[in-house]
Motif scaffolding. Structure first.
Motif, mmCIF file in Angstrom:
data_model
loop_
_atom_site.group_PDB
_atom_site.id
_atom_site.type_symbol
_atom_site.label_atom_id
_atom_site.label_comp_id
_atom_site.label_asym_id
_atom_site.label_seq_id
_atom_site.Cartn_x
_atom_site.Cartn_y
_atom_site.Cartn_z
ATOM 1 N N ARG A 1 0.814 -1.223 0.000
ATOM 2 C CA ARG A 1 0.000 0.000 0.000
ATOM 3 C C ARG A 1 0.842 1.266 0.000
ATOM 4 O O ARG A 1 0.412 2.288 -0.561
ATOM 5 N N PHE A 2 2.015 1.250 0.611
ATOM 6 C CA PHE A 2 2.821 2.459 0.725
ATOM 7 C C PHE A 2 3.870 2.596 -0.380
ATOM 8 O O PHE A 2 4.472 3.646 -0.524
ATOM 9 N N TRP A 3 4.095 1.531 -1.149
ATOM 10 C CA TRP A 3 5.152 1.561 -2.156
ATOM 11 C C TRP A 3 4.832 2.601 -3.228
ATOM 12 O O TRP A 3 3.780 2.568 -3.853
ATOM 13 N N ARG A 4 5.722 3.562 -3.421
ATOM 14 C CA ARG A 4 5.602 4.617 -4.425
ATOM 15 C C ARG A 4 4.279 5.372 -4.306
ATOM 16 O O ARG A 4 3.706 5.831 -5.294
ATOM 17 N N PRO B 1 1.275 21.475 -4.912
ATOM 18 C CA PRO B 1 2.353 22.409 -4.579
ATOM 19 C C PRO B 1 3.321 21.789 -3.574
ATOM 20 O O PRO B 1 3.001 20.811 -2.894
ATOM 21 N N ALA B 2 4.492 22.384 -3.470
ATOM 22 C CA ALA B 2 5.539 21.833 -2.596
ATOM 23 C C ALA B 2 5.141 21.870 -1.129
ATOM 24 O O ALA B 2 5.578 21.034 -0.339
ATOM 25 N N ASP B 3 4.285 22.842 -0.741
ATOM 26 C CA ASP B 3 3.928 22.977 0.670
ATOM 27 C C ASP B 3 2.720 22.132 1.061
ATOM 28 O O ASP B 3 2.234 22.230 2.185
ATOM 29 N N LEU B 4 2.214 21.315 0.122
ATOM 30 C CA LEU B 4 1.095 20.433 0.454
ATOM 31 C C LEU B 4 1.624 19.005 0.604
ATOM 32 O O LEU B 4 2.061 18.393 -0.377
ATOM 33 N N PRO B 5 1.594 18.439 1.809
ATOM 34 C CA PRO B 5 2.147 17.091 2.049
ATOM 35 C C PRO B 5 1.189 15.995 1.583
ATOM 36 O O PRO B 5 0.634 15.245 2.387
ATOM 37 N N HIS B 6 1.004 15.898 0.264
ATOM 38 C CA HIS B 6 0.034 14.929 -0.256
ATOM 39 C C HIS B 6 0.439 13.496 0.050
ATOM 40 O O HIS B 6 -0.419 12.627 0.251
ATOM 41 N N THR B 7 1.754 13.234 0.083
ATOM 42 C CA THR B 7 2.199 11.862 0.390
ATOM 43 C C THR B 7 1.810 11.472 1.805
ATOM 44 O O THR B 7 1.328 10.353 2.056
ATOM 45 N N THR B 8 1.995 12.380 2.752
ATOM 46 C CA THR B 8 1.626 12.101 4.145
ATOM 47 C C THR B 8 0.128 11.872 4.269
ATOM 48 O O THR B 8 -0.319 10.949 4.969
ATOM 49 N N MET B 9 -0.670 12.683 3.598
ATOM 50 C CA MET B 9 -2.123 12.500 3.639
ATOM 51 C C MET B 9 -2.508 11.149 3.039
ATOM 52 O O MET B 9 -3.367 10.431 3.594
ATOM 53 N N ARG B 10 -1.887 10.778 1.927
ATOM 54 C CA ARG B 10 -2.200 9.485 1.320
ATOM 55 C C ARG B 10 -1.811 8.323 2.228
ATOM 56 O O ARG B 10 -2.544 7.334 2.331
ATOM 57 N N VAL B 11 -0.671 8.443 2.895
ATOM 58 C CA VAL B 11 -0.237 7.367 3.791
ATOM 59 C C VAL B 11 -1.219 7.202 4.940
ATOM 60 O O VAL B 11 -1.578 6.074 5.326
ATOM 61 N N MET B 12 -1.671 8.315 5.524
ATOM 62 C CA MET B 12 -2.620 8.222 6.639
ATOM 63 C C MET B 12 -3.911 7.540 6.215
ATOM 64 O O MET B 12 -4.436 6.677 6.931
ATOM 65 N N LEU B 13 -4.416 7.911 5.055
ATOM 66 C CA LEU B 13 -5.668 7.308 4.596
ATOM 67 C C LEU B 13 -5.455 5.888 4.084
ATOM 68 O O LEU B 13 -6.350 5.045 4.188
ATOM 69 N N SER C 1 -6.943 2.221 -2.246
ATOM 70 C CA SER C 1 -6.470 2.597 -0.911
ATOM 71 C C SER C 1 -5.332 3.609 -0.946
ATOM 72 O O SER C 1 -4.951 4.120 0.111
ATOM 73 N N ARG C 2 -4.784 3.890 -2.105
ATOM 74 C CA ARG C 2 -3.547 4.668 -2.179
ATOM 75 C C ARG C 2 -3.779 6.156 -2.453
ATOM 76 O O ARG C 2 -2.816 6.886 -2.663
ATOM 77 N N PHE C 3 -5.045 6.605 -2.432
ATOM 78 C CA PHE C 3 -5.319 7.988 -2.771
ATOM 79 C C PHE C 3 -6.199 8.627 -1.704
ATOM 80 O O PHE C 3 -6.691 7.956 -0.788
ATOM 81 N N ILE C 4 -6.406 9.926 -1.841
ATOM 82 C CA ILE C 4 -7.210 10.675 -0.869
ATOM 83 C C ILE C 4 -8.676 10.488 -1.244
ATOM 84 O O ILE C 4 -9.316 11.345 -1.870
ATOM 85 N N GLY D 1 3.582 8.278 -3.176
ATOM 86 C CA GLY D 1 3.631 9.699 -3.499
ATOM 87 C C GLY D 1 4.210 10.003 -4.859
ATOM 88 O O GLY D 1 4.451 11.177 -5.190
ATOM 89 N N ALA D 2 4.429 8.972 -5.673
ATOM 90 C CA ALA D 2 5.090 9.179 -6.966
ATOM 91 C C ALA D 2 4.256 10.061 -7.896
ATOM 92 O O ALA D 2 4.791 10.909 -8.599
ATOM 93 N N ALA D 3 2.945 9.863 -7.897
ATOM 94 C CA ALA D 3 2.068 10.699 -8.722
ATOM 95 C C ALA D 3 1.768 11.977 -7.951
ATOM 96 O O ALA D 3 0.881 12.001 -7.092
ATOM 97 N N ASN D 4 2.493 13.046 -8.247
ATOM 98 C CA ASN D 4 2.370 14.281 -7.476
ATOM 99 C C ASN D 4 1.328 15.219 -8.067
ATOM 100 O O ASN D 4 1.510 16.431 -8.116
ATOM 101 N N TYR D 5 0.229 14.652 -8.535
ATOM 102 C CA TYR D 5 -0.862 15.460 -9.057
ATOM 103 C C TYR D 5 -2.184 14.888 -8.549
ATOM 104 O O TYR D 5 -2.247 13.768 -8.029
ATOM 105 N N VAL D 6 -3.250 15.664 -8.690
ATOM 106 C CA VAL D 6 -4.568 15.273 -8.191
ATOM 107 C C VAL D 6 -5.124 14.162 -9.075
ATOM 108 O O VAL D 6 -5.317 14.344 -10.280
ATOM 109 N N VAL D 7 -5.369 13.008 -8.477
ATOM 110 C CA VAL D 7 -5.822 11.821 -9.199
ATOM 111 C C VAL D 7 -7.306 11.596 -8.940
ATOM 112 O O VAL D 7 -7.733 11.530 -7.791
#
Length: 854
Positions: free
Chosen positions: A179-182, A243-255, A297-300, A184-190
């Protein structure tokens, strides 16, 4: 000291009840003597060590042809797999002598004995252990596939005692890796991150919004953003780079942690189902390796939380069922309350969770019906069962659901994009809205906006466009957004004295006849004997005339319904108040009532809500209720928020009906080809997937698809399971005995839970009018996998009368597991992200071979 041998009868009885141990001088297990043989080496019986520690756990139980295997007709364990540990050994002849049973082979018809009585299975085992099926048999907590706790030294003892938790930890780690592998690789809104990420922003900013789903999942999205340091300033537009100041990877990991938890929950649930070790591992590996569950499971998104609470509801139900023989005990209450809490949570994420509630409800009704037929149960105990289930499975879930909305209202205390969906009285308490500052009492000459009180109702609206049908006069609609075209002026009727701006204020009273003049265009609110454009049985409502031209078709009578502000003394004056007064407008000439009931106009009406004049007088029709939302009159004093109170339960009901109305409006648009949508008939065999992002070669691409072998076999297993159940029922009708005491009940219970879950989660979509997508099948897949595990366990891994060697069962397990893992490995990049041209990917080529996506 000399030991005296036990008498033969006592010796035989003791040998039947206690397994002979290994001597400390022996390295191989000693065969268990029969009742006729003398006890050898009685010193082992008096060995002070606990009997469980005298054998290696792998030597307990026996192969079907072993000399110390228990006979199947005794109703005793015949070692479902090598890990099954019998609680005792009993000599077959001695057992039959005590119960008076005659030998019988399963699968043969029962006959009559010499006394003319039916010869069949023992009513229960000689020890009484197996006649009371706590779960499935001996093991930790009564679960099959696990040995009882051992007192062995070293790593073997640790493994034997904590085997369940060791494997749970192993599967959790594997789940975290996948679930956590890569992630945050897609750094855009999916895909739907554009919706649910935006809702999370609203919670951080505390802006009120409206959505068709309950608030729990979106509140957890907002919490994930808050904990990760997100400030709520991003708009979450689809395909836009984070954007760089939005921790999307952290949010995805939590969810994604909710998706991680699915695998260990599946492990524990399969254990409670009473299956063999092999089946338990296979079901868990299916949950681990399905790329549909992995991808979603890998997205917001909300789906990981929906799946999590669906899994916990199933776990709570089977845990509670396995405590049924210890009713009202601590564990019984704990798992009953856990199930109720889980139902409340799953319903608070998406309304699809109601299907899980229906599954539990069917089980509860059947359980209470069986208890109703138990004549030995006291009436007081039966009533206690009813009260416990009503409290834990109805009241508790409702309180959890309502509490989510209460928190939702407390957090979102600022004006936002969803204001118009709520009542005017509710909006008056939002920061940024000046409704509370409006003058309390309405007077002639006041400029107002009128809000329809029906659920999902909008503001009375007009614009310069005319209707292409009917009278072809100016359109009158209901509109959910605030603009100047919602403004109307309270005006006296034709022939009455006009409003004197310097004279005394004349307040609007119950029973007054007025004209409503549109301030932007000067048209009068009008009705006449012409059918409405959509609701043909009602009269048309239009904008007609101007300040000097009009007729009696412009006259409306005010009828007050109620007023939350009005006291007994206020009721005598009959004045109409802002926000708190609910009233109806009756046409003076036609005696019909102004109504807006969410009927949508065609494109010429900009898809706005139709306003009509209803010929029927239904005083309880809230779609004919209106209230003043905004009020402007310089001659009147400003109001105060203290004058307006909005009851929580009224707001709660209003929002839920508005959600229901909007959800039903999500129907396929015949004028628009939705390439992402699919039909429910496409889901079980993966006839169509779902593209989750753009398809350019320079971006990471995701395609929602399931692991084919899991989806295909689970769908086939549904038919196999139904066929097997029908086959055994026919054999029972012909007098064949294929099951030991309690085994048929265990088989049907697991089958009914899994099938009910599948049916309730899948069949409603076949009759829904709303647009559907592949991800709607993901909760259903969980129950399909349970059905597949149930069928596999009986056919290959767990059938106690199956004489195939253990090695062959292991071989079957390896084959099935490898098929799942290889399928997962082949398609995994569709969930983890495909780089470059997707047409060159091996999984995509294989997928294309059965025409999934065009």
């Amino acid at each position: 000291m000399q030991r005296h041998p036990l008498p033969s009868a006592a010796s035989a009885s003791l040998q039947a009840a206690v397994p002979l141990s290994l001597s400390h001088r022996r390295t191989t297990p000693r065969p268990i003597p029969s009742a006729d043989a003398p006890a050898e080496d009685e010193e082992d019986i008096h060995d002070p060590r606990p009997w469980e520690s005298l054998k290696h756990p792998r030597t307990y139980g026996s192969a079907p042809n072993s000399s110390h295997s228990t006979h199947p007709s005794l109703g005793l364990s015949s070692d479902r797999d090598t890990g099954h540990l019998p609680m005792f050994h009993t000599d077959e002849n001695e057992a039959r002598r005590r119960v008076g049973a005659q030998p019988q082979v399963y699968g043969e018809k029962e006959g009559l004995n010499g006394a003319g009585e039916k010869q069949g299975l023992m009513d229960e085992d000689v020890s009484g252990k197996w006649g009371k099926p706590h779960g499935a048999g001996p093991g930790v907590g009564g679960r099959r596939g696990l040995p009882p706790r051992q007192r062995l030294s070293g790593w073997q003892g640790i493994y034997a005692e904590y085997e369940e938790w060791i494997w749970a930890a192993v599967y959790t780690i594997l789940s975290m890796i996948t679930r956590f592998w890569r992630i945050g690789a897609a750094n855009y809104v999916v895909w739907d991150e554009a919706h649910f990420g935006k809702f999370g922003s609203h919670y951080i900013n505390r802006d009120f919004y409206f959505d068709v789903h309950p608030p729990l999942g979106k509140m957890l999205v907002g919490l994930a953003g808050l904990l990760s340091g997100y400030n709520g300033g991003f708009e979450f537009k689809s395909g836009v780079e984070y954007p760089a100041d939005l921790p999307h990877t952290t949010m995805r990991v939590m969810l994604a942690s909710f998706g991680v938890a699915l695998v260990p929950i599946a492990w524990f649930t399969a254990g409670e189902m009473g299956w063999s070790r092999f089946t338990r591992h296979w079901v868990t590996i299916c949950v681990l390796c399905d790329i549909g569950w992995l991808c979603i499971s890998r997205f917001i998104l909300l789906d990981s939380m929906l799946l999590f609470f669906t899994f916990t509801t199933t776990l709570g139900l089977v845990k509670f069922h396995n405590q049924r023989h210890e009713a009202f005990g601590d564990d019984w209450w704990m798992w009953l309350i856990f199930t109720g809490w889980s139902i409340g949570c799953v319903c608070s994420v998406k309304w699809v969770g109601m299907f899980a509630m229906a599954m539990v409800g069917v089980y509860t009704v059947e359980d209470l019906w069986e208890k109703f037929g138990d004549l030995k149960m006291p009436l007081r105990t039966y009533i206690k069962h009813w009260m416990a289930r009503i409290s834990a499975l109805i009241i508790l879930p409702f309180l959890v659901y309502a509490a989510c909305f209460k928190i939702h209202f407390l957090i979102l205390n600022r004006s936002g994009p969803g204001d118009a969906q709520m009542s005017s009285l509710f909006q008056a308490h939002l920061r940024g809205i000046d409704f509370a500052e409006s003058p309390l009492e309405i007077a002639y000459g006041s400029k107002v906006t009128l809000k329809n009180y029906g659920y999902g109702g909008g503001l009375l609206h007009s614009h310069v466009q005319t209707m292409p049908v009917g009278s072809q006069q100016q359109q009158i609609t209901c509109y959910h957004y605030k603009d100047d075209n919602n403004h109307w002026r309270i005006t006296p009727t034709w022939g009455a004295d006009p409003v004197d701006p310097d004279g005394p204020v004349k307040f609007l009273l119950d029973g007054d006849t007025i004209r409503l003049v549109h301030t932007s265009t000067g048209r009068n609110l009008h009705s006449h004997v012409i059918a409405a454009p959509v609701t043909k049985e009602h009269w048309e409502v239009s904008g007609y005339g101007n300040e000097t031209i009009g007729d009696e078709g412009d006259h409306w009578v005010v009828e007050v319904v109620d007023d939350t502000h009005r006291s007994r003394s206020d009721a005598k004056d009959g004045r109409v108040h802002s926000l708190t007064t609910r009233m109806r407008f009756r046409h003076k000439l036609l005696n019909c009532y102004l109504r807006a009931a969410n009927s949508v106009l065609p494109q010429w009406g900009f898809k706005q809500v139709e306003v009509t004049c209803d010929k029927e007088n239904n005083p309880k029709d809230i779609h004919t209720y209106w209230n003043v939302e905004s009020h402007w009159n310089e001659r009147l004093p400003a109001g105060s928020a203290k004058l307006y109170k909005s009851p929580f339960w009224r707001d709660f009901l209003h929002l839920n009906v508005a959600m229901w109305t909007s959800n039903n409006a999500l129907v396929p648009d015949p004028d628009k080809d939705d390439i992402l949508a699919s039909l429910p008939t496409d889901w079980p065999f993966l006839n169509l997937g779902l593209r989750m992002c753009g398809w350019g070669d320079n971006q990471i691409k995701f395609y929602l698809l399931g692991t084919p072998i899991i989806w295909w076999f689970s769908s086939i297993a549904l038919v196999l399971g139904m066929g097997m159940t029908g086959w055994y029922i026919l054999r029972m009708q012909r007098g064949y005995k294929d099951w030991k005491v309690g085994e048929w009940e265990d088989w049907t219970h697991v089958g009914k839970v899994a099938f009910a879950g599948w049916a309730f989660h899948y069949l409603p979509f076949l009759i829904m009018g709303r647009v559907t997508y592949l991800h709607h099948y993901l909760p259903t897949l969980w129950f399909a996998v349970l059905i597949a595990g149930h069928v596999l366990d009986h056919l290959f891994f767990g059938n106690p009368r199956d004489n195939r060697p253990q090695s062959r069962r292991l071989a079957w397990f390896v084959v099935w597991t490898l098929a799942v893992v290889v399928n997962f490995w082949w398609f995994k990049d569709l969930a983890l992200g495909v780089h470059g041209n997707i047409n060159d990917h091996k999984g995509w080529k294989w997928r294309s071979s059965w025409n999934i996506y065009n």
